[in-house]
Write an enzyme that holds these catalytic residues in place. Structure first.
Site, PDB file in Angstrom:
ATOM      1  N   GLU A 154      -7.911   9.669   2.735  1.00 31.34           N
ATOM      2  CA  GLU A 154      -8.159  10.612   3.839  1.00 31.34           C
ATOM      3  C   GLU A 154      -8.499  11.998   3.303  1.00 31.34           C
ATOM      4  OE1 GLU A 154      -8.074  10.392   7.429  1.00 31.34           O
ATOM      5  OE2 GLU A 154      -8.246   8.252   7.030  1.00 31.34           O
ATOM      6  N   CYS A 206      -5.256  -3.263   4.245  1.00 30.70           N
ATOM      7  CA  CYS A 206      -5.371  -1.962   4.921  1.00 30.70           C
ATOM      8  C   CYS A 206      -6.850  -1.626   4.863  1.00 30.70           C
ATOM      9  CB  CYS A 206      -4.554  -0.898   4.200  1.00 30.70           C
ATOM     10  SG  CYS A 206      -4.925   0.782   4.772  1.00 30.70           S
ATOM     11  N   THR A 207      -7.406  -1.251   6.015  1.00 28.10           N
ATOM     12  CA  THR A 207      -8.866  -1.085   6.072  1.00 28.10           C
ATOM     13  C   THR A 207      -9.358   0.119   5.269  1.00 28.10           C
ATOM     14  OG1 THR A 207      -8.606   0.088   8.180  1.00 28.10           O
ATOM     15  CG2 THR A 207      -9.079  -2.276   8.270  1.00 28.10           C
ATOM     16  N   HIS A 208      -8.457   0.986   4.879  1.00 28.16           N
ATOM     17  CA  HIS A 208      -8.856   2.100   4.002  1.00 28.16           C
ATOM     18  C   HIS A 208      -9.141   1.621   2.566  1.00 28.16           C
ATOM     19  CE1 HIS A 208      -7.260   4.692   7.157  1.00 28.16           C
ATOM     20  NE2 HIS A 208      -7.592   5.779   6.467  1.00 28.16           N
ATOM     21  N   CYS A 268      -7.414  -1.743  12.119  1.00 25.95           N
ATOM     22  CA  CYS A 268      -6.313  -1.117  11.400  1.00 25.95           C
ATOM     23  C   CYS A 268      -5.180  -2.147  11.328  1.00 25.95           C
ATOM     24  CB  CYS A 268      -5.858   0.109  12.193  1.00 25.95           C
ATOM     25  SG  CYS A 268      -4.385   0.918  11.548  1.00 25.95           S
ATOM     26  N   THR A 289      -2.091  -1.681  10.308  1.00 27.17           N
ATOM     27  CA  THR A 289      -0.818  -1.116  10.753  1.00 27.17           C
ATOM     28  C   THR A 289      -0.713  -1.202  12.281  1.00 27.17           C
ATOM     29  OG1 THR A 289      -1.017   0.393   8.881  1.00 27.17           O
ATOM     30  CG2 THR A 289       0.699   0.874  10.482  1.00 27.17           C
ATOM     31  N   ASP A 329      -9.360   3.005  14.484  1.00 28.11           N
ATOM     32  CA  ASP A 329      -8.504   3.088  13.288  1.00 28.11           C
ATOM     33  C   ASP A 329      -7.774   4.430  13.315  1.00 28.11           C
ATOM     34  OD1 ASP A 329      -7.423   2.262  10.739  1.00 28.11           O
ATOM     35  OD2 ASP A 329      -8.724   3.741   9.819  1.00 28.11           O
ATOM     36  N   SER A 330      -6.703   4.509  12.526  1.00 29.71           N
ATOM     37  CA  SER A 330      -5.966   5.767  12.425  1.00 29.71           C
ATOM     38  C   SER A 330      -6.814   6.851  11.764  1.00 29.71           C
ATOM     39  CB  SER A 330      -4.703   5.548  11.597  1.00 29.71           C
ATOM     40  OG  SER A 330      -5.064   5.157  10.290  1.00 29.71           O
TER      41      SER A 330
HETATM   42  N1  DGL Z   1      -6.258   1.731   7.988  1.00 30.01           N
HETATM   43  C1  DGL Z   1      -4.922   1.432   8.371  1.00 30.01           C
HETATM   44  C2  DGL Z   1      -4.592  -0.014   8.080  1.00 30.01           C
HETATM   45  O1  DGL Z   1      -5.468  -0.855   8.002  1.00 30.01           O
HETATM   46  C3  DGL Z   1      -3.818   2.265   7.830  1.00 30.01           C
HETATM   47  C4  DGL Z   1      -3.998   3.685   7.716  1.00 30.01           C
HETATM   48  C5  DGL Z   1      -2.780   4.531   7.933  1.00 30.01           C
HETATM   49  O2  DGL Z   1      -1.756   4.411   7.244  1.00 30.01           O
HETATM   50  O3  DGL Z   1      -2.932   5.348   8.811  1.00 30.01           O
HETATM   51  O4  DGL Z   1      -3.438  -0.345   7.931  1.00 30.01           O
END
Ligand code: DGL
Length: 279
Positions: A164, A198-200, A79, A81, A16-17
Protein backbone atom coordinates in the site's frame (compact mmCIF):
# COMPACT_ATOMS: atom_id res chain seq x y z
CA UNK A 1 -32.70 0.48 5.82
CA UNK A 2 -32.52 1.01 2.05
CA UNK A 3 -33.69 -1.90 -0.12
CA UNK A 4 -32.17 -2.58 -3.53
CA UNK A 5 -33.96 -4.31 -6.39
CA UNK A 6 -32.43 -5.75 -9.54
CA UNK A 7 -34.65 -4.09 -12.14
CA UNK A 8 -31.93 -1.98 -13.80
CA UNK A 9 -28.82 -3.66 -15.25
CA UNK A 10 -25.50 -2.28 -13.96
CA UNK A 11 -21.73 -2.80 -13.77
CA UNK A 12 -20.08 -5.63 -11.84
CA UNK A 13 -18.63 -4.34 -8.54
CA UNK A 14 -15.11 -5.40 -7.59
CA UNK A 15 -14.18 -4.62 -3.99
CA UNK A 16 -10.94 -4.71 -2.05
CA UNK A 17 -9.59 -3.00 1.05
CA UNK A 18 -7.02 -1.27 -1.18
CA UNK A 19 -5.00 -1.92 -4.33
CA UNK A 20 -4.87 -5.73 -4.08
CA UNK A 21 -8.15 -6.31 -5.92
CA UNK A 22 -6.58 -4.69 -8.98
CA UNK A 23 -4.63 -7.94 -9.49
CA UNK A 24 -8.00 -9.73 -9.71
CA UNK A 25 -9.69 -7.05 -11.80
CA UNK A 26 -6.92 -7.18 -14.40
CA UNK A 27 -7.57 -10.90 -14.95
CA UNK A 28 -11.36 -10.54 -14.88
CA UNK A 29 -11.19 -7.84 -17.57
CA UNK A 30 -8.94 -10.02 -19.71
CA UNK A 31 -11.36 -12.98 -19.50
CA UNK A 32 -14.59 -10.92 -19.56
CA UNK A 33 -13.71 -7.72 -21.45
CA UNK A 34 -17.23 -6.92 -22.61
CA UNK A 35 -18.67 -6.25 -19.12
CA UNK A 36 -18.72 -2.93 -17.24
CA UNK A 37 -16.97 -2.72 -13.86
CA UNK A 38 -16.76 -0.47 -10.83
CA UNK A 39 -13.66 -0.97 -8.69
CA UNK A 40 -13.89 0.22 -5.09
CA UNK A 41 -10.76 0.36 -2.94
CA UNK A 42 -11.26 1.23 0.72
CA UNK A 43 -7.72 2.64 0.80
CA UNK A 44 -8.49 5.03 3.66
CA UNK A 45 -9.18 2.11 6.03
CA UNK A 46 -6.70 -0.46 4.71
CA UNK A 47 -5.28 -2.82 5.91
CA UNK A 48 -8.22 -5.04 6.86
CA UNK A 49 -5.96 -8.03 7.53
CA UNK A 50 -5.04 -7.03 11.07
CA UNK A 51 -8.58 -5.96 12.11
CA UNK A 52 -11.20 -7.86 14.11
CA UNK A 53 -13.98 -9.95 12.60
CA UNK A 54 -16.62 -7.31 13.48
CA UNK A 55 -14.70 -4.41 12.00
CA UNK A 56 -13.97 -6.24 8.72
CA UNK A 57 -17.62 -7.30 8.45
CA UNK A 58 -18.87 -3.77 9.15
CA UNK A 59 -16.45 -2.10 6.67
CA UNK A 60 -17.13 -4.68 3.96
CA UNK A 61 -20.89 -4.37 4.32
CA UNK A 62 -20.63 -0.58 4.02
CA UNK A 63 -18.62 -0.94 0.81
CA UNK A 64 -21.02 -3.53 -0.65
CA UNK A 65 -23.90 -1.15 0.11
CA UNK A 66 -22.03 1.63 -1.68
CA UNK A 67 -21.54 -0.58 -4.75
CA UNK A 68 -25.27 -1.42 -4.67
CA UNK A 69 -26.02 2.30 -4.50
CA UNK A 70 -23.80 2.79 -7.57
CA UNK A 71 -25.97 0.26 -9.42
CA UNK A 72 -24.00 -3.01 -9.14
CA UNK A 73 -26.22 -6.11 -9.06
CA UNK A 74 -23.25 -8.43 -8.66
CA UNK A 75 -20.29 -7.72 -6.35
CA UNK A 76 -17.07 -9.72 -6.11
CA UNK A 77 -15.15 -9.43 -2.84
CA UNK A 78 -11.69 -9.43 -4.44
CA UNK A 79 -10.21 -9.65 -0.96
CA UNK A 80 -9.51 -12.83 0.99
CA UNK A 81 -9.84 -11.11 4.36
CA UNK A 82 -13.32 -9.80 3.50
CA UNK A 83 -14.26 -13.14 1.92
CA UNK A 84 -13.11 -14.92 5.10
CA UNK A 85 -14.68 -12.61 7.65
CA UNK A 86 -17.69 -10.96 6.01
CA UNK A 87 -18.97 -12.98 3.03
CA UNK A 88 -21.01 -15.57 4.91
CA UNK A 89 -22.79 -13.00 7.11
CA UNK A 90 -23.50 -10.72 4.16
CA UNK A 91 -24.90 -13.61 2.09
CA UNK A 92 -26.94 -15.16 4.88
CA UNK A 93 -28.04 -12.19 6.99
CA UNK A 94 -27.83 -8.95 5.01
CA UNK A 95 -28.64 -9.84 1.41
CA UNK A 96 -32.05 -11.40 2.19
CA UNK A 97 -33.00 -8.12 3.91
CA UNK A 98 -31.48 -5.44 1.69
CA UNK A 99 -31.11 -6.99 -1.77
CA UNK A 100 -32.48 -10.52 -2.06
CA UNK A 101 -31.95 -10.69 -5.84
CA UNK A 102 -28.44 -9.23 -5.92
CA UNK A 103 -25.35 -11.36 -5.44
CA UNK A 104 -22.06 -11.07 -3.54
CA UNK A 105 -19.31 -13.60 -4.31
CA UNK A 106 -16.03 -14.34 -2.55
CA UNK A 107 -12.71 -15.71 -3.76
CA UNK A 108 -11.66 -18.36 -1.25
CA UNK A 109 -13.88 -21.21 -2.42
CA UNK A 110 -12.97 -20.91 -6.13
CA UNK A 111 -9.29 -20.93 -5.13
CA UNK A 112 -9.63 -24.03 -2.96
CA UNK A 113 -11.68 -25.84 -5.62
CA UNK A 114 -8.76 -26.09 -8.06
CA UNK A 115 -5.96 -26.94 -5.59
CA UNK A 116 -5.98 -30.62 -6.61
CA UNK A 117 -5.12 -29.59 -10.19
CA UNK A 118 -1.79 -28.23 -8.97
CA UNK A 119 -0.42 -30.30 -6.10
CA UNK A 120 1.18 -33.72 -6.54
CA UNK A 121 2.48 -34.09 -2.98
CA UNK A 122 -0.92 -32.98 -1.56
CA UNK A 123 0.95 -30.53 0.66
CA UNK A 124 0.06 -26.89 -0.02
CA UNK A 125 1.23 -23.68 1.64
CA UNK A 126 -0.74 -20.43 1.97
CA UNK A 127 0.53 -16.92 2.54
CA UNK A 128 -2.29 -14.72 3.85
CA UNK A 129 -3.15 -11.84 6.16
CA UNK A 130 -3.42 -12.56 9.91
CA UNK A 131 -7.21 -12.16 9.59
CA UNK A 132 -7.54 -14.78 6.87
CA UNK A 133 -5.26 -17.18 8.74
CA UNK A 134 -7.16 -16.73 12.05
CA UNK A 135 -10.54 -17.23 10.34
CA UNK A 136 -9.49 -20.77 9.32
CA UNK A 137 -11.53 -20.35 6.12
CA UNK A 138 -8.91 -22.01 3.90
CA UNK A 139 -8.55 -25.18 6.04
CA UNK A 140 -12.33 -25.39 6.52
CA UNK A 141 -13.06 -25.16 2.77
CA UNK A 142 -10.16 -27.48 1.89
CA UNK A 143 -11.33 -30.12 4.33
CA UNK A 144 -14.77 -30.06 2.69
CA UNK A 145 -13.56 -30.20 -0.92
CA UNK A 146 -10.14 -31.95 -0.80
CA UNK A 147 -9.80 -33.78 2.54
CA UNK A 148 -6.58 -35.40 1.27
CA UNK A 149 -4.74 -32.07 0.98
CA UNK A 150 -2.70 -30.86 3.95
CA UNK A 151 -2.46 -27.07 4.34
CA UNK A 152 0.16 -25.00 6.14
CA UNK A 153 -0.51 -21.29 6.56
CA UNK A 154 1.74 -18.35 7.25
CA UNK A 155 0.42 -14.92 8.25
CA UNK A 156 2.37 -12.00 6.76
CA UNK A 157 1.19 -8.84 8.56
CA UNK A 158 3.74 -6.51 6.96
CA UNK A 159 3.24 -7.41 3.32
CA UNK A 160 0.06 -5.37 2.68
CA UNK A 161 1.41 -2.17 4.34
CA UNK A 162 4.59 -2.50 2.23
CA UNK A 163 2.50 -2.72 -0.95
CA UNK A 164 0.00 0.00 0.00
CA UNK A 165 2.95 2.32 0.65
CA UNK A 166 4.70 1.45 -2.60
CA UNK A 167 7.66 -0.13 -0.74
CA UNK A 168 7.33 -3.54 -2.38
CA UNK A 169 10.69 -3.30 -4.17
CA UNK A 170 12.63 -2.05 -1.12
CA UNK A 171 15.23 -3.85 1.02
CA UNK A 172 12.58 -3.87 3.77
CA UNK A 173 10.31 -5.94 1.52
CA UNK A 174 13.13 -8.42 0.91
CA UNK A 175 13.60 -8.83 4.65
CA UNK A 176 9.92 -9.50 5.41
CA UNK A 177 9.41 -11.78 2.42
CA UNK A 178 12.44 -13.95 3.17
CA UNK A 179 11.39 -14.22 6.81
CA UNK A 180 7.92 -15.58 5.97
CA UNK A 181 9.07 -17.81 3.11
CA UNK A 182 11.51 -19.52 5.50
CA UNK A 183 8.85 -19.78 8.23
CA UNK A 184 6.30 -21.39 5.89
CA UNK A 185 8.75 -23.90 4.43
CA UNK A 186 9.91 -24.90 7.89
CA UNK A 187 6.31 -25.94 8.71
CA UNK A 188 6.19 -28.61 5.98
CA UNK A 189 9.06 -29.81 3.79
CA UNK A 190 6.69 -31.52 1.30
CA UNK A 191 4.96 -28.35 0.09
CA UNK A 192 4.98 -28.27 -3.72
CA UNK A 193 2.54 -25.38 -4.26
CA UNK A 194 1.98 -22.10 -2.43
CA UNK A 195 -1.18 -20.00 -2.77
CA UNK A 196 -0.92 -16.24 -2.54
CA UNK A 197 -4.04 -16.01 -0.34
CA UNK A 198 -4.17 -12.23 -0.33
CA UNK A 199 -4.91 -10.30 -3.49
CA UNK A 200 -2.14 -7.80 -2.74
CA UNK A 201 0.59 -10.43 -2.78
CA UNK A 202 1.03 -10.92 -6.58
CA UNK A 203 2.67 -7.47 -6.48
CA UNK A 204 5.42 -9.10 -4.37
CA UNK A 205 5.77 -12.11 -6.68
CA UNK A 206 9.27 -11.27 -8.02
CA UNK A 207 10.55 -10.98 -4.44
CA UNK A 208 8.74 -14.11 -3.28
CA UNK A 209 10.17 -16.25 -6.10
CA UNK A 210 13.65 -14.89 -5.33
CA UNK A 211 13.54 -16.66 -1.95
CA UNK A 212 11.64 -19.82 -2.93
CA UNK A 213 13.18 -23.08 -4.21
CA UNK A 214 12.59 -23.28 -7.99
CA UNK A 215 10.55 -26.49 -7.76
CA UNK A 216 7.81 -24.86 -5.70
CA UNK A 217 4.97 -23.43 -7.78
CA UNK A 218 3.24 -20.20 -6.77
CA UNK A 219 -0.50 -19.89 -7.37
CA UNK A 220 -1.96 -16.40 -7.83
CA UNK A 221 -5.74 -16.07 -7.66
CA UNK A 222 -6.41 -13.67 -10.55
CA UNK A 223 -6.90 -16.18 -13.34
CA UNK A 224 -8.70 -18.66 -11.08
CA UNK A 225 -11.24 -16.05 -9.92
CA UNK A 226 -11.72 -14.72 -13.46
CA UNK A 227 -12.48 -18.19 -14.86
CA UNK A 228 -14.79 -18.96 -11.98
CA UNK A 229 -16.71 -15.69 -12.51
CA UNK A 230 -17.06 -16.51 -16.22
CA UNK A 231 -18.55 -19.89 -15.33
CA UNK A 232 -20.84 -18.29 -12.74
CA UNK A 233 -22.23 -15.85 -15.32
CA UNK A 234 -22.75 -18.68 -17.83
CA UNK A 235 -24.63 -20.69 -15.22
CA UNK A 236 -26.66 -17.74 -13.86
CA UNK A 237 -28.29 -16.09 -16.85
CA UNK A 238 -30.69 -14.22 -14.54
CA UNK A 239 -27.67 -12.32 -13.12
CA UNK A 240 -25.82 -12.08 -16.43
CA UNK A 241 -28.69 -10.19 -18.08
CA UNK A 242 -28.50 -7.68 -15.21
CA UNK A 243 -24.84 -6.86 -16.00
CA UNK A 244 -24.22 -4.09 -18.55
CA UNK A 245 -21.73 -4.77 -21.34
CA UNK A 246 -20.00 -1.71 -22.78
CA UNK A 247 -16.42 -2.61 -21.78
CA UNK A 248 -16.19 0.33 -19.35
CA UNK A 249 -14.53 0.70 -15.97
CA UNK A 250 -14.73 3.26 -13.17
CA UNK A 251 -12.45 3.44 -10.13
CA UNK A 252 -13.57 4.66 -6.71
CA UNK A 253 -11.38 5.13 -3.65
CA UNK A 254 -12.02 6.24 -0.09
CA UNK A 255 -8.52 7.88 -0.05
CA UNK A 256 -7.27 10.88 -2.02
CA UNK A 257 -7.71 10.59 -5.78
CA UNK A 258 -4.10 11.61 -6.42
CA UNK A 259 -2.66 8.89 -4.19
CA UNK A 260 -4.94 6.25 -5.72
CA UNK A 261 -4.23 7.25 -9.32
CA UNK A 262 -0.46 7.29 -8.80
CA UNK A 263 -0.21 3.92 -7.10
CA UNK A 264 -2.96 2.12 -9.05
CA UNK A 265 -1.40 3.25 -12.33
CA UNK A 266 1.87 1.54 -11.36
CA UNK A 267 0.06 -1.71 -10.55
CA UNK A 268 -2.11 -1.62 -13.67
CA UNK A 269 0.65 -0.28 -15.92
CA UNK A 270 -1.82 2.19 -17.43
CA UNK A 271 -3.06 5.68 -16.59
CA UNK A 272 -6.47 5.77 -14.96
CA UNK A 273 -8.95 8.27 -13.50
CA UNK A 274 -10.61 7.82 -10.13
CA UNK A 275 -13.41 9.29 -8.02
CA UNK A 276 -13.25 9.85 -4.27
CA UNK A 277 -16.14 8.38 -2.35
CA UNK A 278 -17.21 8.76 1.27
CA UNK A 279 -18.49 5.63 2.93
N1 DGL B 1 -6.22 -7.80 -0.26
C1 DGL B 1 -6.73 -8.31 0.97
C2 DGL B 1 -6.81 -9.82 0.93
O1 DGL B 1 -6.89 -10.42 -0.12
C3 DGL B 1 -6.06 -7.92 2.23
C4 DGL B 1 -5.60 -6.57 2.40
C5 DGL B 1 -5.67 -6.01 3.79
O2 DGL B 1 -5.08 -6.53 4.75
O3 DGL B 1 -6.32 -4.99 3.85
O4 DGL B 1 -6.80 -10.44 1.97
Amino acid sequence: MKKYDISTPGPIGIFDSGYGGLTILENIRRVLPEYDYIYLGDNARTPYGTRSFDVVYHYTLECVNKLFELGCNLVVLACNTASAKALRSIQQIDLPLIAPERRVLGIIRPTVEILNQYTKTKHVGIFATPGTVQSDSYPIETKKIHPDISLSMEACPMWVPLIENNEHLSAGADYFVEKHVKALLSKDSQIDNIVLGCTHYPILLPTITKFLPKDINVISQGEIVANSLKLYLQNHQEIDVKCTKNGQIEYYTTESIEKFINTASIFLKEKIDAVNITI
